[in-house]
Design a protein around this motif. Sequence first.
Motif, PDB file in Angstrom:
ATOM      1  N   UNK A   1     -77.035  -7.971-130.143  1.00  0.00           N
ATOM      2  CA  UNK A   1     -77.792  -7.210-129.153  1.00  0.00           C
ATOM      3  C   UNK A   1     -77.340  -5.759-129.096  1.00  0.00           C
TER       4      UNK A   1
ATOM      5  N   UNK B   1     -73.362 -12.888-130.203  1.00  0.00           N
ATOM      6  CA  UNK B   1     -74.580 -12.543-129.462  1.00  0.00           C
ATOM      7  C   UNK B   1     -74.575 -11.074-129.061  1.00  0.00           C
ATOM      8  N   UNK B   2     -73.421 -10.584-128.619  1.00  0.00           N
ATOM      9  CA  UNK B   2     -73.366  -9.185-128.181  1.00  0.00           C
ATOM     10  C   UNK B   2     -73.524  -8.245-129.365  1.00  0.00           C
TER      11      UNK B   2
ATOM     12  N   UNK C   1     -71.885   6.347-123.017  1.00  0.00           N
ATOM     13  CA  UNK C   1     -71.430   7.371-122.078  1.00  0.00           C
ATOM     14  C   UNK C   1     -70.087   7.923-122.520  1.00  0.00           C
TER      15      UNK C   1
ATOM     16  N   UNK D   1     -68.990 -17.065-129.705  1.00  0.00           N
ATOM     17  CA  UNK D   1     -70.427 -17.030-129.457  1.00  0.00           C
ATOM     18  C   UNK D   1     -70.828 -15.716-128.769  1.00  0.00           C
TER      19      UNK D   1
ATOM     20  N   UNK E   1     -66.495   7.289-120.722  1.00  0.00           N
ATOM     21  CA  UNK E   1     -65.826   6.006-120.683  1.00  0.00           C
ATOM     22  C   UNK E   1     -64.788   5.923-121.785  1.00  0.00           C
ATOM     23  N   UNK E   2     -63.534   5.669-121.387  1.00  0.00           N
ATOM     24  CA  UNK E   2     -62.518   5.406-122.396  1.00  0.00           C
ATOM     25  C   UNK E   2     -62.646   3.965-122.843  1.00  0.00           C
TER      26      UNK E   2
ATOM     27  N   UNK F   1     -74.609  14.788-130.015  1.00  0.00           N
ATOM     28  CA  UNK F   1     -75.978  14.286-129.859  1.00  0.00           C
ATOM     29  C   UNK F   1     -76.761  14.480-131.147  1.00  0.00           C
TER      30      UNK F   1
ATOM     31  N   UNK G   1     -75.171   0.151-127.050  1.00  0.00           N
ATOM     32  CA  UNK G   1     -75.868   0.392-125.796  1.00  0.00           C
ATOM     33  C   UNK G   1     -74.893   0.764-124.683  1.00  0.00           C
ATOM     34  N   UNK G   2     -73.806  -0.003-124.576  1.00  0.00           N
ATOM     35  CA  UNK G   2     -72.920   0.180-123.433  1.00  0.00           C
ATOM     36  C   UNK G   2     -71.750   1.090-123.753  1.00  0.00           C
TER      37      UNK G   2
ATOM     38  N   UNK H   1     -74.400  -4.573-128.374  1.00  0.00           N
ATOM     39  CA  UNK H   1     -73.501  -4.284-127.257  1.00  0.00           C
ATOM     40  C   UNK H   1     -72.074  -4.339-127.780  1.00  0.00           C
TER      41      UNK H   1
ATOM     42  N   UNK I   1     -69.227 -18.670-111.265  1.00  0.00           N
ATOM     43  CA  UNK I   1     -69.354 -17.485-112.121  1.00  0.00           C
ATOM     44  C   UNK I   1     -70.524 -17.563-113.091  1.00  0.00           C
ATOM     45  N   UNK I   2     -70.966 -18.766-113.429  1.00  0.00           N
ATOM     46  CA  UNK I   2     -71.933 -18.854-114.519  1.00  0.00           C
ATOM     47  C   UNK I   2     -73.262 -19.451-114.107  1.00  0.00           C
ATOM     48  N   UNK I   3     -73.477 -19.666-112.811  1.00  0.00           N
ATOM     49  CA  UNK I   3     -74.788 -20.183-112.406  1.00  0.00           C
ATOM     50  C   UNK I   3     -75.427 -19.262-111.368  1.00  0.00           C
TER      51      UNK I   3
END
Lengths: 419, 419, 273, 273, 326
Positions: free
Chosen positions: A226, A222-223, A19, A218, A22-23, A1, A15-16, A228, A279-281
């Motif tokens: 952001x 984008x990730x 933790x 894409x 998480x492996x 930390x 961000x993700x 991620x 899945x995408x809407x």
Amino acid sequence: MTGNVKDNALPATMLDRSDERLKHEAGIGGAVRGFIDRVRSGDLGSLPVVVGLALIWTVFASLNPIFLSSNNLVNLLFDCSTVGVIALGIVCVLMVGEIDLSVGSISGFASAIVGTLWVNQGWPVALAILAAVAVGGLIGSLYALLYNRLGMPSFVATLSGLLAVLGMQLYILGSTGSINLPYGSAMVNFGQMLVMPRLLAHVLAVVPGVVMLWTGVRTISRRREANLSAPSLGSIVLRAAATTLVLEIIVLYLNQDRGIPWMFGLFVGLVMLMNYALTRTQWGRSMTAVGGNREAARRAGINVRRIYASAFVLCSMLAALGGVLSASRLASASQQAGTGDVNLNAIAAAVIGGTSLFGGRGNAYSALLGIIVIQSIANGLTLLDLSSSLRYMITGGVLAIAVIVDSLARRSRVSHGRA
Amino acid sequence: MTGNVKDNALPATMLDRSDERLKHEAGIGGAVRGFIDRVRSGDLGSLPVVVGLALIWTVFASLNPIFLSSNNLVNLLFDCSTVGVIALGIVCVLMVGEIDLSVGSISGFASAIVGTLWVNQGWPVALAILAAVAVGGLIGSLYALLYNRLGMPSFVATLSGLLAVLGMQLYILGSTGSINLPYGSAMVNFGQMLVMPRLLAHVLAVVPGVVMLWTGVRTISRRREANLSAPSLGSIVLRAAATTLVLEIIVLYLNQDRGIPWMFGLFVGLVMLMNYALTRTQWGRSMTAVGGNREAARRAGINVRRIYASAFVLCSMLAALGGVLSASRLASASQQAGTGDVNLNAIAAAVIGGTSLFGGRGNAYSALLGIIVIQSIANGLTLLDLSSSLRYMITGGVLAIAVIVDSLARRSRVSHGRA
Amino acid sequence: MTETTDRKTPAGEMVLSLRGISKSFGAVSALTDIDLDVHAGEVVALVGDNGAGKSTLVKILAGVHQPTAGTITFRGRPVTMTDPSAALNLGIATVFQDLALCENLDVVANIFLGRELKPMQLDETAMEVRSWTLLNELSARIPSVRIPIASLSGGQRQTVAIARSLLLEPKLILLDEPTAALGVAQTAEVLNLIERVRDRGLAVIMISHNMEDVRAVADRIVVLRLGRNNGVFYPDATNQELVGAITGAVDNSVTRREERRHAGQQLSEGGRP
Amino acid sequence: MTETTDRKTPAGEMVLSLRGISKSFGAVSALTDIDLDVHAGEVVALVGDNGAGKSTLVKILAGVHQPTAGTITFRGRPVTMTDPSAALNLGIATVFQDLALCENLDVVANIFLGRELKPMQLDETAMEVRSWTLLNELSARIPSVRIPIASLSGGQRQTVAIARSLLLEPKLILLDEPTAALGVAQTAEVLNLIERVRDRGLAVIMISHNMEDVRAVADRIVVLRLGRNNGVFYPDATNQELVGAITGAVDNSVTRREERRHAGQQLSEGGRP
Amino acid sequence: QSGSTVAFLMPDQASTRYEEHDAPGFMAEMKKLCADCKVIYQNADADASRQQQQFNSVVSQGAKVIVLDPVDSTAAASLVKQAQAQGIKVIAYDRPIPDAKADFYVSFNNEAIGKAIADSLIEHLKAKGVAAADGGVLQINGSPTDAAAGLIKKGIHAGLDNSGYKILAEYDTPEWAPPKAQQWTSGQVTRFGKKIVGIVAANDGTGGGAIAALKAAGVDPVPPVTGNDATIAALQLIISGDQYNTISKPSEIVAAAAANAAVKLLAGETPKADVTLYDTPSQLFTPAVVTAENLKAEIIDKNIMKAEQLCVDRYAEGCKKLGIGG
Ligand SMILES: Nc1ncnc2c1ncn2[C@@H]1O[C@H](COP(=O)(O)OP(=O)(O)OP(=O)(O)O)[C@@H](O)[C@H]1O
Ligand SMILES: Nc1ncnc2c1ncn2[C@@H]1O[C@H](COP(=O)(O)OP(=O)(O)OP(=O)(O)O)[C@@H](O)[C@H]1O
Ligand SMILES: [Mg+2]
Ligand SMILES: [Mg+2]
């Protein structure tokens, strides 16, 4: 930390990935290790069914090499398309935890409508098909009405429908018996012989890979933007390349004979469209939510009734379309159309492909996969000289084997706490 | 909240009447008011289906008075018994949230077994029946194995079974097609004409009332002793008397013609036994628990696997018994036995009677009620001269109407927060 | 104990006003003749024993149940909410006690359920980022937002449910025992959050069994008992007063336990090392 | 902070001893290398942040999950519990955080599920009487025991789940946040109950986020953090110590909130009337 | 010619004749005429799509001649055209394919069967002196979704409509299911009672169901009931006097004729035709109506079935009466 997180680009700052429990793995090697991990924990999606299918194919091919002849496989694709489209509709209703037992009758009724309107009444074929699909939609909205307004369980409503619609089919075919669809007409050609031009098939086989690559790149950018975690470019290229390779080989092989049927192309196109929609809407998200927890979806402000209605209507319309396709495949609209095991095959295809009967879990590809399993068994057995009694027994046994692989994988998933 | 509770016998001191938010009524008047309350809140059990049934009967009777002739009703009872027994098995698997699609095949297979063993091989008829039912049990245990050990969804396992067992049926009937069961033999007589002696029927019709009275009185005294509220003696006497009256009238009416078939007696006996087992034994409690929340049942220490196994085995055994009964009714064991809509009718009967497809809700009487609805429609239509297209349409429509009443009642129940 | 004269001036305009709300389920009357007012910028705590009808009241306000009798006035207009979406459209966000999450969907999908970004082509990246922001605000300890809710711990689920309600810009927030399953840090964050929300001028109804939390954030404490109004208190009320109103007796298990513990501690002062 | 030297003599023989318990769910390691001892007549509180792995540990002890690694010793013998019924047979009773009740069954049926009186001819009257006794002991406010669990409030359900665990005569009771949804009176009763049970020589593991309750009844407080042991404390530990061990930081939202509240109160002392 | 593949595609299992007689008969004759020809036998279980699958699969397997008994006569037209486009010969078998010109057609005539059982029943009634005014007959047809059943139904109507006997009621039996026929007949017995003087059932299964219904209702004597297919069960019922007639279609004869035609077509010759039906050179065989009177002559003497098969214990006495067996 520690405090100095800004000055290095360690994955831990994402961000993700904050933790520590998480492996995670990076790069192509990571993707492969991740895959092995998933295999061991049983979280495999449709892989087990594919393995079961491969088993079935191996056995049939060893019993009669003609099974794998491209001619036979093209026949298989033709046969898959008709019930496959119906199974796709079943996926919709199963997603929301309901059932439609009347898809067989609706498909038969639709073929009867096309037959009477087109051949007997002289309507243009496109209009006749449209009318048949519209009637399917109408029947679906009736189910939706019974379900939403009166709270009638879909099992009972569609069971009533099964009988009533069969009655209507017999009624409109009553005077003529069965109707011949003109051999040589575009519609019959579509169902019997129309295949894609070889080159086009090869081009189309590249499309999925390109789309995967494009959306993958894409998403990565984008990730990354952001902050991620993102899959590595390498693993995406690998997957796209593998997909393209497999598809091209299939196309090449089938092109040795007639080629890829347009009807199968239509079916796969519908599957991919449905997959996108599910899945995408927002609609697809709502379908899954309603199937998983109806009350939670309602409290989230989702118009639950509209979702159910869309599922029933879509299912009936796809059933009608499937009926039209099988009429064009058979070049006839008869009283038998849609009877027999159409219902059970369509539902079984969806379930075998991995869509749950209890709602909230499933995908469009399950219709494709499931119907290929079912038709492969049927097709493989026609190549063996068997008495009916043996054929029934073997069909039952092989069906069980096709699913055992999946069941074992799921069991392992449960014991790994991912049910 | 006064302290002097011991010196008066106010209901408020009873253990289960201490909450002031609870409305309650005492005596016969109270029972009636309670009933009206329940009608208004839609909490009616099987009353709505009975109302739907009454509707159907009225319509058919007005179309053809013969429908209500005692002769026709006796036929109806005979026809109900065979599929009814199968539906009773379906209730078992539905209770635990599973399904058996192969009951039709099993029933056909069982009839074929009885036919070959008894007629062709010369076994004693009782032994042949026992063998058939045992084979049914064996098939059920196979399903249980597939479900418990491999985690195969029962839909798929029993779908495989449907085909495999049908194959076996065709196989053992292969050389002959169908086997005549000798007219005049005890078994065929049982399925075709054996009725209870008139007096016995009247005596048996009194039994339910007496049992109600006896358990009622016992419950009252035990609950009074335990300082729990108890129903008034008056209301129990009233209900027992009403039940007895209705049953006696039915018996009297049917005795005008042939009387109550023993086969129907067997069916009702099985229903009552199953009802007892489901409501008054630990096994039944566990079945309901497993169907309602499998994981909670497992955590309560229930052997969940054994419960599933018992459900599957019971269902298959009852299906086999149903097959034997329909063979005795038809006096033949044929390749067609158990095909067609036997499956769907059996499942539909259970569902129409009020057993949920999703587990944890249902009762044995739903098989009785549901099959009477279905067979009434079929029977009523045989008395009208209809083309088969109309017949299908009307069957569908009438089925829907029979359930609409129930659906409306359930909707009202939901809106009163009792779903 | 039941005097309702306003001792404090409400912070803003009246947001919600209930009159004579009753609700019965079959033979059980869960609510009888409930009155309640909530103003903008005010936190009203709803307390009461188990089964007092608090959640039922919240569900009526959220459009989940319809009242058997009574009127609801929201921002000056009488309303009937036939449906949760009606309440959501009015600007009432709710965290339910039973959470109402879809176990088969992942965390992001649950947070955005019914208000996804770009309905025709879901913007997963943007939704994921926003989810992480919301969850981090609440000090959530969730390893991944891409796992189904079914595999989250009780507290993690509750955090997700709270995060859901923050997505909207509501006028009134209903929190039904929002901190019951939360850890100490998360509870503190939620209390902070409630204060922030109040300061933005929103009205908040909070249900809790923790009197300390209630006193910490509430401007007014409304007590329900066996489905009826049983007094209004202010944060300066003593624990004893509150517990008395909740349990309906001065001599209750809480006070008895206090006494016993006092006595016991004195006795065993040296008994247990 | 992590010193584990016993400062108090355990009350009785060792009932449960865990060594090196780990559990992972797919890519998430929920528990890593957990050690834990519980003695007869001892109440051990298990505390930790949300998602720290407390419920996972309880589920392993109840036979619901199987550990990925590690050994469990129960009353001197190493055991493997493949199944909840194995744990029940050993004498381990559990109240789960997610309650695990059958919503379609009524209260009596749920309390007696799996151990009905007279299996072949259920004794409903006796079961109902016993249910009322148990529920009244817990000050439950349940209008009727003949309604399905689905229509009970959150706290009523929790009471039913606790009542369930009292039916057996267990050696070890696991309580996973037993008071989370309970009213003040019911909470007091449950705490009383825990003390009574301890005095009868049973071992109790209790999970709670309420430090006050924990300190009130626990003999020892075991802290988990992100799936690992993070120290053992005794009831005399300060709140700050405990919260620090739970959140893994001295400067956490709880302390910050405390400070801010202090400052704020001084500021607004006259601001809000 | 030698080493060629010939396919034999049958429609359903509703009666056992295809598995028990047609297919073995065809194979036996093929073996005689062309020992190293490969014969593929398939049964479509009354599913037109499955028959199409089977048709395609035998084409894949290189069949040169396909003997096709269509499930759906209209659907079969496209199969014929498709096969002929690839130079494959199609022999229509049993049921005609009106909309396409098959290379040959061999059959018993289904419509004629319907007419024959009806006529035989009417003659019997007239011979017994049952007055037409006394009542009427019930008509039990096959499955409403089965084309062959439609042909039989047409034939029955041709026999009954001008016979003077009224058709009291008529029923299309879903899936040919005997229990449905039984249930329907029970209802009619309640409705018409003694007015039922005879029942024309389209096959032995439904006829058996009707007899069971009559017996269950205590009707004695049982009015004459027809059948079709000459199953063992039906012949036994005729022996015991419960059923009036059935149709014997010595399928082996037709099957042998089909095999002959197939071998001719393989050799590039044209098989000899008696008539032209639907533009197709055809060879039609007349089925025989079997009643108690001619059972011995038609079944036993023509060696279609052995006396031991029929005359098991219960039927021994009836056999003796008809002069069958030892
Ligand atoms: N759907 C329902 N059907 C029948 N009774 C219900 C239903 N919902 C609630 N009740 C009853 O209404 C009463 C109030 O329940 P409610 O959930 O509002 O309590 P609560 O105050 O939230 O309690 P808790 O503090 O335990 O959450 C309870 O007695 C409960 O049994
Ligand atoms: N079945 C499961 N599948 C996957 N992950 C799981 C599963 N059960 C628990 N987890 C993960 O394990 C971790 C520990 O969960 P656990 O329920 O033990 O937390 P907890 O300490 O009880 O938290 P809380 O205080 O919120 O109840 C969490 O991160 C959770 O996501
Ligand atoms: Mg509540
Ligand atoms: Mg927990």
